[in-house]
Scaffold this motif. Structure first.
Motif, PDB file in Angstrom:
ATOM      1  N   GLU A  86     -44.913  62.467  59.955  1.00  0.00           N
ATOM      2  CA  GLU A  86     -44.398  61.539  60.766  1.00  0.00           C
ATOM      3  C   GLU A  86     -45.361  60.053  60.474  1.00  0.00           C
ATOM      4  OE1 GLU A  86     -43.686  61.111  65.257  1.00  0.00           O
ATOM      5  OE2 GLU A  86     -45.901  62.545  64.684  1.00  0.00           O
ATOM      6  N   ILE A  89     -43.248  59.734  56.526  1.00  0.00           N
ATOM      7  CA  ILE A  89     -41.832  58.848  57.063  1.00  0.00           C
ATOM      8  C   ILE A  89     -42.608  56.825  57.330  1.00  0.00           C
ATOM      9  CG2 ILE A  89     -40.779  57.698  59.091  1.00  0.00           C
ATOM     10  CD1 ILE A  89     -39.755  61.033  59.362  1.00  0.00           C
ATOM     11  N   ASN A  90     -43.194  57.537  57.686  1.00  0.00           N
ATOM     12  CA  ASN A  90     -44.257  55.413  58.032  1.00  0.00           C
ATOM     13  C   ASN A  90     -44.492  54.830  56.300  1.00  0.00           C
ATOM     14  OD1 ASN A  90     -44.017  55.845  60.718  1.00  0.00           O
ATOM     15  ND2 ASN A  90     -46.792  56.636  61.287  1.00  0.00           N
ATOM     16  N   ARG A  93     -40.736  53.873  55.557  1.00  0.00           N
ATOM     17  CA  ARG A  93     -40.643  52.690  55.916  1.00  0.00           C
ATOM     18  C   ARG A  93     -41.468  51.068  55.296  1.00  0.00           C
ATOM     19  NH1 ARG A  93     -39.414  52.839  62.606  1.00  0.00           N
ATOM     20  NH2 ARG A  93     -37.482  50.898  62.697  1.00  0.00           N
ATOM     21  N   GLU A  94     -42.342  51.763  55.529  1.00  0.00           N
ATOM     22  CA  GLU A  94     -43.120  50.791  54.648  1.00  0.00           C
ATOM     23  C   GLU A  94     -43.102  50.139  53.388  1.00  0.00           C
ATOM     24  OE1 GLU A  94     -47.435  52.119  54.937  1.00  0.00           O
ATOM     25  OE2 GLU A  94     -47.535  52.203  57.261  1.00  0.00           O
ATOM     26  N   ASN A  96     -40.303  50.011  52.549  1.00  0.00           N
ATOM     27  CA  ASN A  96     -38.783  49.384  52.730  1.00  0.00           C
ATOM     28  C   ASN A  96     -37.675  49.844  52.064  1.00  0.00           C
ATOM     29  OD1 ASN A  96     -37.166  47.256  54.132  1.00  0.00           O
ATOM     30  ND2 ASN A  96     -37.070  45.954  52.097  1.00  0.00           N
ATOM     31  N   LYS A  98     -34.435  52.271  53.170  1.00  0.00           N
ATOM     32  CA  LYS A  98     -33.562  52.650  54.282  1.00  0.00           C
ATOM     33  C   LYS A  98     -33.067  54.052  54.264  1.00  0.00           C
ATOM     34  CE  LYS A  98     -33.676  47.839  54.180  1.00  0.00           C
ATOM     35  NZ  LYS A  98     -34.278  47.783  55.622  1.00  0.00           N
ATOM     36  N   SER A  99     -33.177  54.742  52.983  1.00  0.00           N
ATOM     37  CA  SER A  99     -32.994  56.341  53.274  1.00  0.00           C
ATOM     38  C   SER A  99     -33.615  57.330  53.234  1.00  0.00           C
ATOM     39  CB  SER A  99     -31.341  56.616  52.616  1.00  0.00           C
ATOM     40  OG  SER A  99     -30.768  57.772  52.144  1.00  0.00           O
ATOM     41  N   ASP A 123     -35.396  55.277  66.351  1.00  0.00           N
ATOM     42  CA  ASP A 123     -34.642  54.105  65.633  1.00  0.00           C
ATOM     43  C   ASP A 123     -34.541  54.568  63.604  1.00  0.00           C
ATOM     44  OD1 ASP A 123     -37.548  53.299  64.792  1.00  0.00           O
ATOM     45  OD2 ASP A 123     -37.215  51.211  65.834  1.00  0.00           O
ATOM     46  N   PHE A 124     -35.536  55.611  63.405  1.00  0.00           N
ATOM     47  CA  PHE A 124     -35.194  55.937  61.840  1.00  0.00           C
ATOM     48  C   PHE A 124     -35.656  56.550  60.954  1.00  0.00           C
ATOM     49  CE2 PHE A 124     -37.715  55.545  57.731  1.00  0.00           C
ATOM     50  CZ  PHE A 124     -37.122  54.577  57.119  1.00  0.00           C
TER      51      PHE A 124
END
Length: 214
Positions: A86, A89-90, A93-94, A96, A98-99, A123-124
């Motif tokens: 996790e 993953i964070n 996401r930070e 930006n 998308k995939s 959601d992600f």
């Protein structure tokens, strides 16, 4: 744009199998995050991670960190609110991105396996998860085309609160007309044509490909 590539601890594929799955998705430009002992997988593939993250309690040899001391390293205490995956993953996401894909995480403790599976309900979520035995594709609304070898085994799982509808070609048992909700499963379908398609009309499905027959 880069695709996120997360290496996490647990069962993982050989490098040759990894490359064969990457060829299926045409991905080769990665932003790499190694989560804890996922660093060992990353290193075995000959990759250099952009970021290393985790509490490092699963590394068989913490001196491996010295090899990658020029990378960004974020070390967390063992008592934390997120798993190492996790945390990775964070970071994706930070950035930006998308995939992203996850490599590893198979076998071992069931709770950790389910922990990664639960991420697909958020959601992600990953577009692809590759363990030592399976490639798990996340299929959103839309049409997807595959060229899995004939006689390969695939299974389907809905991962959306709303009802999931899909139609397929190239599999022994088509999904046309089936109405899926979480808890439903389609285990051990078989590839019978050289080209296959999955058209997700609503909701979202996981397609699990058995890598033993690829």
């Amino acid at each position: 744009m880069s695709t996120g590539l997360i290496f996490t601890g647990g069962d993982f594929p050989s490098y040759d199998v990894f490359l064969s799955v990457m060829a299926m998705v045409n991905a080769d430009n990665f932003f790499i995050v190694a989560a804890d002992s996922g660093l060992e997988i990353c290193d075995s593939y000959g990759f250099v991670p952009d970021v290393i993250v985790g509490d490092m309690d699963s590394l068989s040899d913490v001196s491996l960190l010295d090899k990658f001391r020029t990378c960004e390293i974020y070390k967390y205490p063992q008592d934390k609110d997120y798993t190492d995956t996790e945390l990775a993953i964070n970071i994706i996401r930070e950035k930006n991105i998308k995939s992203f894909f996850i490599v590893g995480g198979g076998g071992g403790r069931v709770d950790q396996l389910l922990g990664i599976y639960s991420i697909f309900f958020r959601d992600f979520f990953p577009d692809l998860w590759i363990t030592g035995k399976e490639a798990v594709f996340s299929l959103n609304k839309g049409k997807y085309y595959f060229s899995f070898p004939v006689k390969s085994t695939v299974s389907f799982f809905p991962v959306c609160i709303q009802e999931t509808l899909a139609s397929t070609t190239g599999f022994k048992w088509p999904l046309d007309g089936l109405r899926w909700i979480p808890g439903d499963v389609g285990i051990s379908n078989v590839v019978v044509e050289t080209k296959q398609s999955v058209d997700v009309l609503s909701g979202r499905l996981l397609l699990v490909l058995n890598l033993f027959k690829v």
